[in-house]
Enzyme design. Sequence first.
Site, short mmCIF file in Angstrom:
data_model
loop_
_atom_site.label_atom_id
_atom_site.label_comp_id
_atom_site.label_asym_id
_atom_site.label_seq_id
_atom_site.Cartn_x
_atom_site.Cartn_y
_atom_site.Cartn_z
N ASP A 100 -0.24 -44.01 37.69
CA ASP A 100 -1.39 -44.74 37.14
C ASP A 100 -1.30 -46.22 37.51
O ASP A 100 -2.20 -47.01 37.21
CB ASP A 100 -1.55 -44.51 35.63
CG ASP A 100 -0.36 -44.99 34.82
OD1 ASP A 100 0.63 -45.47 35.41
OD2 ASP A 100 -0.43 -44.90 33.57
N SER A 101 -0.23 -46.60 38.21
CA SER A 101 -0.16 -47.93 38.82
C SER A 101 -1.35 -48.14 39.75
O SER A 101 -1.66 -49.27 40.13
CB SER A 101 1.15 -48.10 39.61
OG SER A 101 1.36 -46.99 40.48
N ASP B 108 0.56 -38.77 37.34
CA ASP B 108 0.70 -39.44 36.04
C ASP B 108 -0.40 -39.00 35.08
O ASP B 108 -1.56 -38.86 35.47
CB ASP B 108 0.55 -40.96 36.24
CG ASP B 108 1.87 -41.69 36.09
OD1 ASP B 108 2.84 -41.10 35.58
OD2 ASP B 108 1.92 -42.87 36.49
N LYS C 227 3.65 -36.53 34.77
CA LYS C 227 4.58 -37.51 34.18
C LYS C 227 3.93 -38.16 32.98
O LYS C 227 2.75 -38.56 33.04
CB LYS C 227 4.97 -38.57 35.23
CG LYS C 227 5.90 -39.64 34.65
CD LYS C 227 6.58 -40.49 35.73
CE LYS C 227 5.69 -41.58 36.29
NZ LYS C 227 5.15 -42.52 35.30
N GLU D 279 12.74 -46.95 33.61
CA GLU D 279 12.15 -48.17 34.19
C GLU D 279 12.58 -49.40 33.40
O GLU D 279 12.57 -49.40 32.15
CB GLU D 279 10.61 -48.07 34.20
CG GLU D 279 9.97 -49.34 34.77
CD GLU D 279 8.50 -49.21 35.13
OE1 GLU D 279 7.93 -48.11 35.01
OE2 GLU D 279 7.92 -50.25 35.53
O1 KIV Z 1 2.54 -45.54 37.78
C1 KIV Z 1 3.56 -45.64 38.50
O2 KIV Z 1 3.50 -45.93 39.69
C2 KIV Z 1 4.85 -45.36 37.87
C3 KIV Z 1 6.08 -45.68 38.64
C4 KIV Z 1 6.26 -47.13 38.74
C5 KIV Z 1 7.27 -45.01 38.07
O3 KIV Z 1 4.89 -44.88 36.79
#
Ligand code: KIV
Length: 280
Positions: A50-51, A89, A119, A192
């Site tokens: 979700d980044s 995510d 995730k 993290e």
């Molecule tokens: O959203 C994301 O990219 C993440 C990673 C930084 C682990 O959760």
Amino acid sequence: MLNGEKDKVRITDLSRMKAAHTPIAMLTAYDCAFARIFDYAGVDVLLVGDSLGMVVQGAQNTLAVTVDEIIYHSRMVARARRRALLVADMPFLSYQVSVEQALLNAGRLLKEGGAEAVKLEGGLSIAATVRRLVEVDIPVMGHIGLTPQSIHRMGGYRVQGRRSGRAPGCRERLLDDAAALESAGAFAIVLEGMPPELAEEITAKAGVPTIGIGAGAGCDGQVLVMHDLLGLSGCPTPRFAKPYLNLWEEVGGAVLSYLREVRERSFPGPEHCYRPRQRS
Ligand code: KIV
């Protein structure tokens, strides 16, 4: 060296990798073009994070990302992926409201997005949800420590686990969070933004692999956001990330060359033009 011929990575391979002390390499991807390169290069796990709210959409944080948006990007990555395990995510509030909603949303990421696992951020507080997802055969990767969806509780993106205690983000609580995720059936846990000593302790105690980001070298694997690895943002990279390229400059340089050649009429050249067909 690119290697497009390795065997498909499956959930079950990750615990074997932990046992064999083979580091797990995970990287985010959001589209087909980059996912194809990463997969071909041999990345073990591709994460549609979700980044994407920040690095693709330009938002300040990840909170506004929707399930539909993750599905949209996950589909593109799924089309490119041959070998890597694809994890998607679950965005903010897609799994916290009820277990039923979490099931439906996680199911959509698998059915519509082509993901092989989901995730979720959180530990003890989401353990019952993780257990239920795992019961219906939706593999779950946990994510604890600096959890970006908790930005407002944390007061910004702050390293967690520095203080002792059982409040969220404290050291002993993070150990409990990891144990709760493992006993709920998570197949791996992202650690993290925490001190390396704590990440090492969690990794030593966990029976499932840990994947670190800003958590030192003692985890069973590492993950980076692709924009940080490639130097795509044009901003200073965070301390925990290592830019292996400066694509901001490379791409900017290519575009400057294009602009110059268009403006001086040296592009397109004769070799870029179509000729009339010759009559025989
Ligand atoms: O959203 C994301 O990219 C993440 C990673 C930084 C682990 O959760």
